[in-house]
Design a protein around this motif. Structure first.
Motif, mmCIF file in Angstrom:
data_model
loop_
_atom_site.group_PDB
_atom_site.id
_atom_site.type_symbol
_atom_site.label_atom_id
_atom_site.label_comp_id
_atom_site.label_asym_id
_atom_site.label_seq_id
_atom_site.Cartn_x
_atom_site.Cartn_y
_atom_site.Cartn_z
ATOM 1 N N ARG A 1 0.831 -1.208 0.000
ATOM 2 C CA ARG A 1 0.000 0.000 0.000
ATOM 3 C C ARG A 1 0.865 1.258 0.000
ATOM 4 N N LYS A 2 2.170 1.067 -0.221
ATOM 5 C CA LYS A 2 3.139 2.169 -0.262
ATOM 6 C C LYS A 2 3.217 2.898 1.082
ATOM 7 N N GLU A 3 3.104 2.119 2.165
ATOM 8 C CA GLU A 3 3.227 2.661 3.505
ATOM 9 C C GLU A 3 4.461 2.064 4.168
ATOM 10 N N PHE A 4 5.300 2.929 4.711
ATOM 11 C CA PHE A 4 6.552 2.496 5.348
ATOM 12 C C PHE A 4 6.476 2.896 6.810
ATOM 13 N N GLY A 5 6.390 1.888 7.704
ATOM 14 C CA GLY A 5 6.192 2.199 9.109
ATOM 15 C C GLY A 5 7.206 1.554 10.022
ATOM 16 N N LEU A 6 6.875 1.568 11.305
ATOM 17 C CA LEU A 6 7.777 1.053 12.325
ATOM 18 C C LEU A 6 8.003 -0.447 12.216
ATOM 19 N N ASP A 7 7.069 -1.192 11.594
ATOM 20 C CA ASP A 7 7.240 -2.632 11.493
ATOM 21 C C ASP A 7 8.479 -2.989 10.669
ATOM 22 N N VAL A 8 8.836 -2.166 9.662
ATOM 23 C CA VAL A 8 10.040 -2.416 8.865
ATOM 24 C C VAL A 8 11.279 -2.314 9.747
ATOM 25 N N LEU A 9 11.316 -1.252 10.541
ATOM 26 C CA LEU A 9 12.457 -1.030 11.423
ATOM 27 C C LEU A 9 12.540 -2.115 12.498
ATOM 28 N N ALA A 10 11.384 -2.503 13.042
ATOM 29 C CA ALA A 10 11.360 -3.510 14.100
ATOM 30 C C ALA A 10 11.836 -4.864 13.587
ATOM 31 N N VAL A 11 11.317 -5.273 12.430
ATOM 32 C CA VAL A 11 11.719 -6.562 11.850
ATOM 33 C C VAL A 11 13.212 -6.574 11.554
ATOM 34 N N THR A 12 13.721 -5.475 10.976
ATOM 35 C CA THR A 12 15.161 -5.385 10.672
ATOM 36 C C THR A 12 15.996 -5.519 11.939
ATOM 37 N N ALA A 13 15.594 -4.815 13.003
ATOM 38 C CA ALA A 13 16.365 -4.846 14.247
ATOM 39 C C ALA A 13 16.315 -6.219 14.913
ATOM 40 N N ILE A 14 15.144 -6.862 14.904
ATOM 41 C CA ILE A 14 15.025 -8.186 15.528
ATOM 42 C C ILE A 14 15.906 -9.200 14.807
ATOM 43 N N ILE A 15 15.841 -9.204 13.489
ATOM 44 C CA ILE A 15 16.649 -10.159 12.719
ATOM 45 C C ILE A 15 18.139 -9.900 12.927
ATOM 46 N N ALA A 16 18.535 -8.604 12.937
ATOM 47 C CA ALA A 16 19.954 -8.274 13.093
ATOM 48 C C ALA A 16 20.483 -8.725 14.444
ATOM 49 N N THR A 17 19.701 -8.498 15.490
ATOM 50 C CA THR A 17 20.173 -8.882 16.828
ATOM 51 C C THR A 17 20.228 -10.406 16.979
ATOM 52 N N VAL A 18 19.308 -11.111 16.370
ATOM 53 C CA VAL A 18 19.355 -12.581 16.415
ATOM 54 C C VAL A 18 20.586 -13.092 15.678
ATOM 55 N N LEU A 19 20.896 -12.484 14.523
ATOM 56 C CA LEU A 19 22.034 -12.947 13.719
ATOM 57 C C LEU A 19 23.359 -12.784 14.450
ATOM 58 N N VAL A 20 23.493 -11.756 15.281
ATOM 59 C CA VAL A 20 24.756 -11.557 16.000
ATOM 60 C C VAL A 20 24.724 -12.179 17.395
#
Length: 629
Positions: free
Chosen positions: A61-80
């Protein structure tokens, strides 16, 4: 215990996150500690996957919200391997959503007492002539009903009783009571006078005036655009900056671990939690001053408001007639005239009678004993005081006893009550619906808060509305408006956002259509309170200033908290780019950032009133609504 169970049922994901964290802590000190990374990381990735589904739908829907940032941060912290940081991010994400929902729920609970007065039943005569209570929706055309004193007329109905006086101010804006005689139509939503009357239903509830207004409310509410959350506006640039800095660190060092170390301190907790905490605190602060704000989005819009539109009757004015002049005749004093009128009016059921008696008592006048009082419905009262016959009411009625009576010239919005003693006119009392004492100060302080335009939209007549507008120096006046006219006008007003302040049933559609609707709920209609975004629970118009002031301060604190969190996070990211900050240290420092932003956001709990409740020592009286006995 019951409250805890209810909270768990309402916010299961928050409860589950807490349980997983507690279990992880408990296992961390046992031989099964090796399970902890898998437990926390696995749970965090499940939540990330859930959020990713929402993220993808929003991106389509061309909406960029906090869920993008949250998912990125969760995955990054799990990977390290920073699984504790992952679980904290999950808690901030789910907790922020829960805080917003909790604040909205608390606002709804504040309204329960106010909305409990909605008429749900009608008093109908059954086949045996007995009076029974039935749901309003069950009333059919032709049924005979009883409307008790001060009750809302449940459906459009024809008056069977000889007469009554009804309050139609919430429907038409007419502040004076309207006299009705047998055969007249009573509109649903109007308020019956002080005596019970019998009526015949002229329409079903779904086809009555009240229901048509409710339909307008639904259409207006559906036309409102969805609001973009405050923190979502910063999600895209913050995500871009974070990933860019992490990528630059990886490129300069050639070490992919550096990428993860930078992202660890880029967790979105300041964005996820700062705004919800500030908004919940601001809504709580407003509620303490009798201003119920139903949702956080309303605070954001109200803080940017540029135009405020007011209804007249019951909003800018008090909505009740007051004595503004006494004109004695035949050598009598003002005290003598008011005393005679109030003494006779004690035996009247007319709405104006209460104002006249109240004025005499306010002045400390003693009322003489009355004998042989009788009321002629919709015309006046005749009573005997000592040896004199006192006649009070409309000019034609009083002229029957005092043939030489000449009617006085009335200004717009004035009503006159005449009194004769035997066959001589003794005087005339003028009543008006006066402007609220706090109205002038309220408008002045709204301008100081950045409101550029104030105007009136009312169902009352042009002449009456214009005089109020001139006294208060309003920018524009739109008079004799139907509910649909008000909605159309509000949609065309600039600059926006536009705030509407009203109290009547006829204001409900425009309150729903405006960017922010504010209902005067203390004496106003339930329909207005239900359709508004903000409800003022006390009879004080100055609380509109309080609402605007609290919204601006709350949004300021929320933005300040977000920017503090972003600034510290970026500073930490720049340090992490050098490789001197291990991931575990970065995760610990990020929690400090979260704490700082939350504590700053909680300052919204202590928002003081901008200037306190208006108690302006003003005797301003203004001609307002037309009407007479």
């Amino acid at each position: 215990m019951t409250t805890l169970v209810a909270a768990v049922r309402r916010y299961p994901l928050v409860a589950l996150t807490v349980v997983v964290g507690v279990v992880g802590l408990a296992l961390n000190w046992t031989p099964a500690s090796a399970v902890v990374p898998w437990l926390l990381s696995g749970y965090s990735l499940v939540v990330a996957a859930r959020e990713a589904v929402s993220m993808i739908r929003r991106l389509f829907r061309k909406e960029f919200g906090l869920d993008v940032l949250a998912v990125t941060a969760i995955i990054a912290t799990v990977l390290v391997g920073e699984y504790w940081a992952s679980i904290v991010i999950v808690l901030m994400l789910t907790g922020g959503e829960a805080l917003e929902d909790f604040a909205a729920g608390r606002a709804q609970r504040e309204l329960k007492a106010l909305l409990s007065r909605v008429p749900q039943i009608a008093h109908v005569f059954d086949d045996s002539g007995e009076l029974v209570d039935v749901p309003v929706t069950a009333v059919t055309v032709g049924e005979r009903l009883v409307v008790r004193p001060s009750e809302i007329v449940p459906v459009d109905a024809v008056l069977v009783s000889a007469s009554t006086a009804v309050d139609e101010s919430s429907l038409t804006g007419e502040s004076m009571p309207v006299d009705k005689v047998a055969g007249d139509l009573l509109l649903s939503g109007s308020v019956n006078g002080p005596e019970a009357v019998t009526v015949t239903a002229a329409a079903r509830a779904s086809e009555s005036q009240y229901q048509r207004i409710v339909q307008l409310v639904s259409e207006a509410a559906a036309s409102k655009p969805a609001l973009v959350r405050l923190a979502d506006r910063y999600a895209a640039p913050f995500t871009f900056v974070s990933v860019a800095l992490a990528g630059i660190a990886w490129w300069l060092s050639g070490d992919p671990t550096r990428f993860a170390e930078v992202l660890v301190v880029a967790t979105p907790c300041p964005l996820l939690i700062a705004a919800p905490v500030a908004f919940m605190a601001g809504m709580s602060s407003a509620s303490a001053h009798g201003v119920v704000i139903k949702n956080a989005g309303t605070l954001e819009v109200l803080a940017r408001a540029k135009t405020v539109v007011f209804d007249k009757t019951g909003t800018l004015t008090r909505g009740t007639p007051e004595v503004v002049a006494i004109r004695p005749e035949s050598g009598r004093s003002e005290e003598a005239v008011l005393t005679l009128v109030a003494a006779a009016e004690q035996y009247s059921s007319h709405v104006l009678a209460a104002s006249l008696v109240a004025e005499a008592r306010r002045r400390g006048y003693s009322l003489p004993a009355v004998t042989d009082a009788r009321e002629v419905a919709t015309h006046g009262v005749q009573a005997r005081i000592g040896t004199e016959v006192i006649t009070v009411g409309k000019p034609a009625f009083v002229a029957e006893q005092a043939p030489g009576l000449a009617q006085v010239d009335l200004g717009s919005g004035e009503a006159a009550v005449y009194v004769a003693v035997d066959d001589q006119l003794a005087g005339v009392i003028i009543l008006r619906d006066a402007v609220r004492d706090e109205a002038q100060r309220m408008l002045h302080d709204l301008q100081a808060l950045g409101i550029q335009k104030t105007l009136m939209v009312t169902g009352d007549i042009e002449q009456t509305a214009q005089k109020v507008a001139d006294e208060l120096q309003l920018s524009e006046v739109h008079a004799e408006c139907l509910p649909e006219d008000k909605v159309r006008i509000v949609h065309t007003i600039t600059p926006g956002p536009v705030v509407m302040v009203g109290d009547g049933v006829n204001d409900a559609p425009v309150l729903a259509a405006a960017d922010v609707g504010i209902a005067m709920g203390a004496k106003g209609s339930t329909a207005a309170s239900e359709s508004a975004d903000i409800v003022i629970l006390v009879d004080d118009l100055y609380r509109v200033v309080d609402a605007v002031s609290v919204s601006k301060r709350t949004v300021y604190i929320a933005l300040q908290s977000i920017w503090i969190g972003i600034a510290i996070s970026i500073a930490l990211m720049l340090v992490a780019m050098t490789g001197v900050m291990p991931a575990i240290v970065g995760a610990a420092l990020q929690e400090v950032v979260d704490l700082v932003t939350i504590l700053n956001a909680l300052r919204a709990l202590n928002l003081g009133r901008n200037a306190g409740s208006a108690r302006v020592a003003s005797d301003s009286s203004s001609p307002l609504s037309a009407g007479a006995r």
